[in-house]
Design an enzyme around this catalytic site. Sequence first.
Site, PDB file in Angstrom:
ATOM      1  CD  GLU A   1      -7.512   5.611   2.431  1.00 18.54           C
ATOM      2  OE1 GLU A   1      -6.999   5.641   3.555  1.00 18.54           O
ATOM      3  OE2 GLU A   1      -7.304   4.683   1.615  1.00 18.54           O
TER       4      GLU A   1
ATOM      5  CD  GLU B   1      -8.894   3.396   7.551  1.00 17.30           C
ATOM      6  OE1 GLU B   1      -8.733   3.584   6.336  1.00 17.30           O
ATOM      7  OE2 GLU B   1      -9.311   4.282   8.323  1.00 17.30           O
TER       8      GLU B   1
END
Length: 270
Positions: A114, A134
């Site tokens: 990110e 994740e």
Amino acid sequence: MSVVETKIEDGIGWITLNRPKKLNALAAEVVAGARQAVADMEKNDDVKVIVLRGAEGNFSVGYDIAQEVEMGLARPEDWHAALSNNVGLSMAVFSCTKPTIGAVDGWCLAGACELAMACDMIIATDRAKFGEPEIRFGSGPVTLLMPFILGQKKTMELLLTGDTVDAATALEIGLVNRVVAPEDLEATVNTLAQKIALTPLVILRLTKTALVRAYEAMGLRTAVHANLDIAATLNAAEAPEKAQFQELVRTKGLREALNFRDERYGKLTV
């Protein structure tokens, strides 16, 4: 040794994530240090372009899972406060009024992916690997930028499977601008940065601001903040597999917990 190192050369500000023994995992002190470094370079008129990179062969494996487990976060409001710091770093990079370049070698995962996506451009080595795994340990994306970069179908695939992609695939799907050999990464990034830096700073700032506002008009910032609220609840949600993963982190260490994850999903390879 600082966990975030900075240098300024010829108008280029270099920010290095510096926890190589932990694959530059984004512990709270790294997040704070990187955010301060971005803020300092934002204000410094000697800097025209900002580069983010990781030390010793990896960009970063993302947020420090072991530290998060040690913190004992449980309630959604606790998670929201912690995740807000992480989102704050990525969005500080995204909204910086100076052009930013991610120089990515090796692993670039989860929150680090990110952070790289928050940069205006990414130059990657041919051994770089990208992904947001994740979901494989009961979490989810923190700064939801991928839909705006990759579009719906590929974003759905990557975020719902936790799969990783190699540098060639990242170039094909538009995640990175260019792929080079590891030994050419710094020189390639520096050449690009120097080309951008030929433009007067005031012009760079206004152009970057216009581009940021265009993405904000598309709803990027609204989506990021909406996801933050959901992510806080998601991270506090109860699931047997997630509880087992966290217990393994606490009692046997992160490596054993990752082995448990890999037995279910397979190793993060491409």
